[in-house]
Design a protein around this motif. Structure first.
Motif, PDB file in Angstrom:
ATOM      1  N   SER A 176      12.510 -10.073   0.028  1.00  0.00           N
ATOM      2  CA  SER A 176      11.458  -9.074   0.194  1.00  0.00           C
ATOM      3  C   SER A 176      10.113  -9.770   0.311  1.00  0.00           C
ATOM      4  O   SER A 176       9.987 -10.966   0.043  1.00  0.00           O
ATOM      5  N   ARG A 177       9.085  -9.001   0.695  1.00  0.00           N
ATOM      6  CA  ARG A 177       7.747  -9.590   0.743  1.00  0.00           C
ATOM      7  C   ARG A 177       7.271  -9.936  -0.666  1.00  0.00           C
ATOM      8  O   ARG A 177       6.475 -10.870  -0.844  1.00  0.00           O
ATOM      9  N   LYS A 178       7.741  -9.192  -1.672  1.00  0.00           N
ATOM     10  CA  LYS A 178       7.378  -9.521  -3.046  1.00  0.00           C
ATOM     11  C   LYS A 178       7.906 -10.900  -3.422  1.00  0.00           C
ATOM     12  O   LYS A 178       7.201 -11.701  -4.059  1.00  0.00           O
ATOM     13  N   ALA A 179       9.146 -11.189  -3.024  1.00  0.00           N
ATOM     14  CA  ALA A 179       9.724 -12.508  -3.316  1.00  0.00           C
ATOM     15  C   ALA A 179       8.954 -13.607  -2.594  1.00  0.00           C
ATOM     16  O   ALA A 179       8.734 -14.688  -3.140  1.00  0.00           O
ATOM     17  N   LEU A 180       8.531 -13.329  -1.356  1.00  0.00           N
ATOM     18  CA  LEU A 180       7.723 -14.288  -0.613  1.00  0.00           C
ATOM     19  C   LEU A 180       6.390 -14.524  -1.318  1.00  0.00           C
ATOM     20  O   LEU A 180       5.949 -15.670  -1.468  1.00  0.00           O
ATOM     21  N   ALA A 181       5.747 -13.441  -1.763  1.00  0.00           N
ATOM     22  CA  ALA A 181       4.467 -13.563  -2.463  1.00  0.00           C
ATOM     23  C   ALA A 181       4.626 -14.365  -3.754  1.00  0.00           C
ATOM     24  O   ALA A 181       3.779 -15.202  -4.086  1.00  0.00           O
ATOM     25  N   GLU A 182       5.716 -14.124  -4.467  1.00  0.00           N
ATOM     26  CA  GLU A 182       5.953 -14.857  -5.718  1.00  0.00           C
ATOM     27  C   GLU A 182       6.169 -16.342  -5.453  1.00  0.00           C
ATOM     28  O   GLU A 182       5.705 -17.198  -6.216  1.00  0.00           O
ATOM     29  N   LEU A 202      -4.770 -16.416 -10.003  1.00  0.00           N
ATOM     30  CA  LEU A 202      -4.505 -15.047 -10.419  1.00  0.00           C
ATOM     31  C   LEU A 202      -3.276 -14.498  -9.691  1.00  0.00           C
ATOM     32  O   LEU A 202      -2.876 -15.018  -8.647  1.00  0.00           O
ATOM     33  N   PRO A 203      -2.655 -13.435 -10.227  1.00  0.00           N
ATOM     34  CA  PRO A 203      -1.508 -12.833  -9.542  1.00  0.00           C
ATOM     35  C   PRO A 203      -1.866 -12.400  -8.126  1.00  0.00           C
ATOM     36  O   PRO A 203      -2.990 -11.973  -7.856  1.00  0.00           O
ATOM     37  N   PHE A 204      -0.901 -12.519  -7.218  1.00  0.00           N
ATOM     38  CA  PHE A 204      -1.117 -12.137  -5.824  1.00  0.00           C
ATOM     39  C   PHE A 204      -0.823 -10.652  -5.632  1.00  0.00           C
ATOM     40  O   PHE A 204       0.133 -10.113  -6.204  1.00  0.00           O
ATOM     41  N   LYS A 205      -1.610 -10.012  -4.804  1.00  0.00           N
ATOM     42  CA  LYS A 205      -1.342  -8.639  -4.368  1.00  0.00           C
ATOM     43  C   LYS A 205      -0.425  -8.731  -3.150  1.00  0.00           C
ATOM     44  O   LYS A 205      -0.722  -9.430  -2.189  1.00  0.00           O
ATOM     45  N   THR A 206       0.670  -7.998  -3.190  1.00  0.00           N
ATOM     46  CA  THR A 206       1.711  -8.184  -2.175  1.00  0.00           C
ATOM     47  C   THR A 206       1.526  -7.332  -0.917  1.00  0.00           C
ATOM     48  O   THR A 206       2.201  -7.568   0.079  1.00  0.00           O
ATOM     49  N   ALA A 207       0.612  -6.354  -0.936  1.00  0.00           N
ATOM     50  CA  ALA A 207       0.528  -5.402   0.181  1.00  0.00           C
ATOM     51  C   ALA A 207       0.321  -6.090   1.520  1.00  0.00           C
ATOM     52  O   ALA A 207       0.982  -5.763   2.515  1.00  0.00           O
ATOM     53  N   LEU A 208      -0.600  -7.068   1.577  1.00  0.00           N
ATOM     54  CA  LEU A 208      -0.898  -7.702   2.858  1.00  0.00           C
ATOM     55  C   LEU A 208       0.177  -8.683   3.308  1.00  0.00           C
ATOM     56  O   LEU A 208       0.138  -9.161   4.435  1.00  0.00           O
ATOM     57  N   PHE A 209       1.146  -8.972   2.449  1.00  0.00           N
ATOM     58  CA  PHE A 209       2.267  -9.806   2.868  1.00  0.00           C
ATOM     59  C   PHE A 209       3.202  -9.028   3.806  1.00  0.00           C
ATOM     60  O   PHE A 209       4.137  -9.605   4.363  1.00  0.00           O
ATOM     61  N   ALA A 210       2.946  -7.732   3.973  1.00  0.00           N
ATOM     62  CA  ALA A 210       3.774  -6.938   4.880  1.00  0.00           C
ATOM     63  C   ALA A 210       3.745  -7.498   6.296  1.00  0.00           C
ATOM     64  O   ALA A 210       4.722  -7.390   7.042  1.00  0.00           O
ATOM     65  N   VAL A 211       2.621  -8.121   6.669  1.00  0.00           N
ATOM     66  CA  VAL A 211       2.505  -8.675   8.014  1.00  0.00           C
ATOM     67  C   VAL A 211       3.476  -9.832   8.221  1.00  0.00           C
ATOM     68  O   VAL A 211       3.785 -10.199   9.361  1.00  0.00           O
ATOM     69  N   ALA A 212       3.971 -10.413   7.125  1.00  0.00           N
ATOM     70  CA  ALA A 212       4.892 -11.544   7.243  1.00  0.00           C
ATOM     71  C   ALA A 212       6.202 -11.146   7.918  1.00  0.00           C
ATOM     72  O   ALA A 212       6.946 -12.010   8.392  1.00  0.00           O
ATOM     73  N   ALA A 213       6.491  -9.855   7.970  1.00  0.00           N
ATOM     74  CA  ALA A 213       7.710  -9.389   8.642  1.00  0.00           C
ATOM     75  C   ALA A 213       7.561  -9.392  10.166  1.00  0.00           C
ATOM     76  O   ALA A 213       8.548  -9.207  10.885  1.00  0.00           O
ATOM     77  N   ARG A 214       6.358  -9.637  10.638  1.00  0.00           N
ATOM     78  CA  ARG A 214       6.119  -9.628  12.083  1.00  0.00           C
ATOM     79  C   ARG A 214       6.809 -10.820  12.744  1.00  0.00           C
ATOM     80  O   ARG A 214       6.921 -11.888  12.169  1.00  0.00           O
TER      81      ARG A 214
END
Length: 287
Positions: A242-248, A160-172
């Motif tokens: 962006s985190r969206k690109a990472l999630a994709e 299923l499509p990924f929700k990108t909100a929790l990928f924000a932690v990837a910037a840590r």
């Protein structure tokens, strides 16, 4: 009794497995509770040992491909069943990120808390920063975490499509370095050696409005199931716009891994991350 009938279930086998699972779990709960309370290193290592034994008791044959990155790592995986917890938990020395409701479930909520699960409220936009900080503090402490970004479980035949909100932690950044994010695909592929296909995969996958107790009982009754786990090349946020690109990227790599596993095609190395600026190549690759 033919091979298919044997694979689809035996009440005697189910009762034996359920009894052994409960005894094993009840034996280790006090030890893990003490380890968590005292913050012993054991509380981080015991869950993998526990889940490994559970996988064998339930009849799960876990086939692993690829190389697992060293922690702290944010592992990102597709999700189709509560059995994913046992499979991934047996291979990854880390804790899960789960929706907050799981913490209140009878019995399984206790197990989740004992594995030091990070609970998040996925529907509350105002809590995104707090959730990011809660996850980030665990990564800062050296813990690896396992995230299911679909936000729910699927039928196991697709991602299923990924929700990108929790990928924000990837910037840590951990000790000045960008956080390692590793996509992981998981797929149930065989039941007693028989390709599962669309007909059998719901015996593994738990999704939609399925009732838990009957599905769990059926899982204990089944013949041996083969579950394939593939660790894909790790990436970092530095290679993406962006985190969206990472999630994709993670979604594409995991979807391809699931499709290969359920079709029986051989595993191939995943494409390298699509960097927007020159960046070092990943330090680990699929085997």
């Amino acid at each position: 009794m033919n091979r298919t009938a044997r694979a689809l279930g035996s009440s005697g086998r189910g009762a034996l497995r359920l009894t052994l699972y409960l005894l094993w779990t009840l034996l280790l709960i006090p030890l893990q509770a003490l380890a968590v309370a005292r913050n012993w290193r054991l509380c981080r290592t015991l869950p993998a040992f526990y889940h490994g034994a559970c996988a064998r008791l339930i009849g799960l044959d876990v086939v692993v491909r690829g190389q697992q990155a060293d922690g702290p790592v944010l592992f990102v995986s597709n999700h189709s069943s509560y059995l994913d917890i046992i499979v991934l938990g047996s291979r990854i020395p880390g804790s899960f990120v789960a929706k907050s409701e799981v913490g209140s479930w009878p019995f399984f909520g206790l197990l989740a808390r004992l594995q030091r699960t990070v609970f998040v409220e996925r529907k509350a936009r105002a809590s995104v920063d707090k959730q990011r900080d809660d996850i980030g503090s665990r990564l800062d402490a050296g813990d690896s975490l396992i995230l299911f970004p679909e936000g729910t479980s699927s039928d196991g035949n697709r991602t299923l499509p990924f929700k990108t909100a929790l990928f924000a932690v990837a910037a840590r950044r951990i000790d000045g370095r960008p956080l390692t994010v590793q996509p992981v695909s998981i797929a149930a592929t065989r039941l007693d050696g028989i390709p599962m296909g669309f007909a059998f995969r719901p015996f593994y996958a738990w999704y939609g409005d399925m009732d838990l107790a009957p599905h769990l009982w059926q899982a204990f009754r089944l013949g041996g199931m083969t579950v394939e786990v593939e660790f894909h090349p790790p990436v970092t946020i530095d290679g993406f716009s962006s985190r969206k690109a990472l999630a994709e990227h993670c979604h594409r790599v995991i979807s391809d891994g699931v499709a290969r596993a359920i079709s029986g095609r051989p595993s191939v190395p995943a494409p390298a991350q699509e960097a927007t600026s020159p960046a070092p190549a990943p330090t680990a690759a699929s085997a």
